[in-house]
Design an enzyme around this catalytic site. Structure first.
Site, PDB file in Angstrom:
ATOM      1  CG  ASP A   1     -47.445  11.549  -4.641  1.00  0.00           C
ATOM      2  OD1 ASP A   1     -48.121  11.589  -5.681  1.00  0.00           O
ATOM      3  OD2 ASP A   1     -47.119  10.486  -4.082  1.00  0.00           O
TER       4      ASP A   1
ATOM      5  N   GLY B   1     -49.011   1.883   1.867  1.00  0.00           N
ATOM      6  CA  GLY B   1     -48.781   3.191   2.460  1.00  0.00           C
ATOM      7  C   GLY B   1     -50.151   3.774   2.763  1.00  0.00           C
TER       8      GLY B   1
ATOM      9  CB  CYS C   1     -54.627  -5.193   5.113  1.00  0.00           C
ATOM     10  SG  CYS C   1     -56.024  -4.758   6.154  1.00  0.00           S
ATOM     11  NE  ARG C   2     -54.728  -9.268  -0.203  1.00  0.00           N
ATOM     12  CZ  ARG C   2     -54.216  -9.362  -1.418  1.00  0.00           C
ATOM     13  NH1 ARG C   2     -55.026  -9.529  -2.462  1.00  0.00           N
ATOM     14  NH2 ARG C   2     -52.907  -9.292  -1.620  1.00  0.00           N
TER      15      ARG C   2
ATOM     16  N   GLY D   1     -56.214   0.514  -1.771  1.00  0.00           N
ATOM     17  CA  GLY D   1     -56.449  -0.931  -1.796  1.00  0.00           C
ATOM     18  C   GLY D   1     -57.168  -1.461  -0.577  1.00  0.00           C
TER      19      GLY D   1
END
Length: 398
Positions: free
Chosen positions: A148, A212, A284-285, A331
């Site tokens: 990463d 994240g 977050c939705r 996402g």
């Protein structure tokens, strides 16, 4: 169809994500998740050629049991025989690894050495590597580590150093490393393709927004800065992580509020971000759906987008050349039209103008430019870290 497939393993401390991909076509043959390791309800779910399945792994099961179940129960003989290499996602490679590598004893030691920077993740990756060696002994020389942190190793010293005593860096490796590098790499290359710009000429700001979240400044195809730092706690507001804050708040929490170091760490890592601001959820939705009617939802999303816009604006300055695009992925980046709208509204000074119809359409797998014609480009591009891992693994193994 290529007859050589890649098994991809992403081992967490209590979970294992897995997939089998054709590195040439990108076709996904298998995907799944084993979770709740070491607990009474350890379980596994998967999708094989479009068909879904699930099973209990047994109380206390972990990586070994999960991989054995995949090999003995899920995989067909044909699929098993088509696996030609195994790609491992590794969160932290330290300064040593600037690109993907075939796993050797030296690489295993390097992953161990970097474990102090990723104490939850790197030890789990090592377990995954060990179990893969056992399950596929004939592929021991065809295991590849994809880091990463690798894509961010092109950051210059002025970007990765903290203004701390220099000895902390030289003796202990305290510096900014960044995360989500595989995703930032993938979408920057995809942006180059879509905009018909050479990969080594593309100038983009990539926003990987999920539970994240991080943003990266990419000049002429190379990362020159990113928002995550020594750990994934620095930078943007996230699902449960605070992101940037005044370090003296930690002294206040300890000295005045009497919180222990463990309590402070749990607060900053697991109880802050969107969860802390809404006092309801890290999802977050919730904030998007309730933005107009719940003050907590509005508060959380406003802080999230303000922080993101501030990073984007600062990265425009350091790129110092014509910016080709702002890229949204992850996402939230791929699905939260309101987040993109609020963020770009903060950037009107730079000419960004959202196209409401395009922005609303770019969700749930749909992608494309979301700004008005003849204005600076912001674009939604779904990430595909598994494909990068598969392609790197194939390149180094086949």
């Amino acid at each position: 169809m290529s007859q050589k497939l890649v098994l991809i393993l992403n081992c967490g401390s209590s979970s294992l994500k897995f997939a089998i991909l054709d590195p040439v076509s990108g076709a996904e043959k298998l995907s799944g998740l084993a979770e709740a390791f070491y607990l009474p309800d350890a379980r596994i779910k998967w999708k094989l050629n479009g068909e879904k399945g699930n099973a209990d792994l047994g109380a206390g099961a972990a990586h070994s049991e999960a991989l054995n179940f995949i090999v003995s129960t899920i995989l067909t003989e044909d699929l098993k025989n088509s696996i030609a290499a195994i790609g491992h996602r590794v969160v932290h490679g330290g300064e040593k690894y600037t690109k993907s590598v075939v796993i050797t004893d030296e690489v295993i030691q390097g992953i161990k050495d970097a474990a102090e920077f990723a104490p939850l993740h790197n030890p789990a990756h090592l377990i995954g590597i060990e179990e893969a060696f056992k399950a596929f002994p004939h592929l021991k020389d065809n295991n590849v580590a994809v880091f990463d942190t690798a894509f961010h190793q092109t950051m210059p010293e002025e970007a990765f150093l903290y203004a701390l005593p220099y000895s902390l860096y030289k003796e202990h490796g305290v510096r900014r490393y960044g995360m989500h590098g595989t995703s930032h790499y993938f979408v920057s290359r995809e942006a180059a393709k879509r905009l018909n710009i050479a990969e080594d000429k593309i100038n983009v700001i990539t926003c990987h927004l999920g539970n994240g979240a991080s943003v990266a400044a990419i000049r002429q195809g190379k990362c020159i800065d990113t928002s995550m730092g020594f750990t994934p706690l620095e930078g943007l507001v996230m699902g449960t992580r605070s992101g940037d804050l005044d370090p003296a708040i930690i002294f206040y929490m300890h000295n005045t509020l009497g919180m222990s170091v463990a309590q402070i760490e749990e607060t900053l890592v697991k109880k802050s971000g969107l969860l802390g601001l809404t006092e309801v959820t890290s999802d977050c939705r919730y904030s998007e759906d309730n933005y107009e009617k719940e003050s907590a939802a509005k508060r959380a999303l406003d802080v999230f987008c303000y922080r993101l816009a501030k990073y984007i604006g600062s990265y425009m300055a350091i790129i110092g050349e014509n910016l080709d695009a702002i890229v949204f992925t992850g996402g939230i980046g791929e699905n939260a039209a309101l987040v993109r709208q609020i963020t770009l509204n903060h950037l009107k000074l730079f000419g960004y103008k959202i196209d409401d119809e395009k922005n609303s359409a770019a969700r749930f797998g749909n992608e494309g430019v979301i700004t008005a014609d003849n204005t600076p480009i912001a674009i939604v591009i779904p990430t595909n870290e598994e494909l990068v891992i598969a392609q790197d693994t194939a390149r180094l193994s086949f």
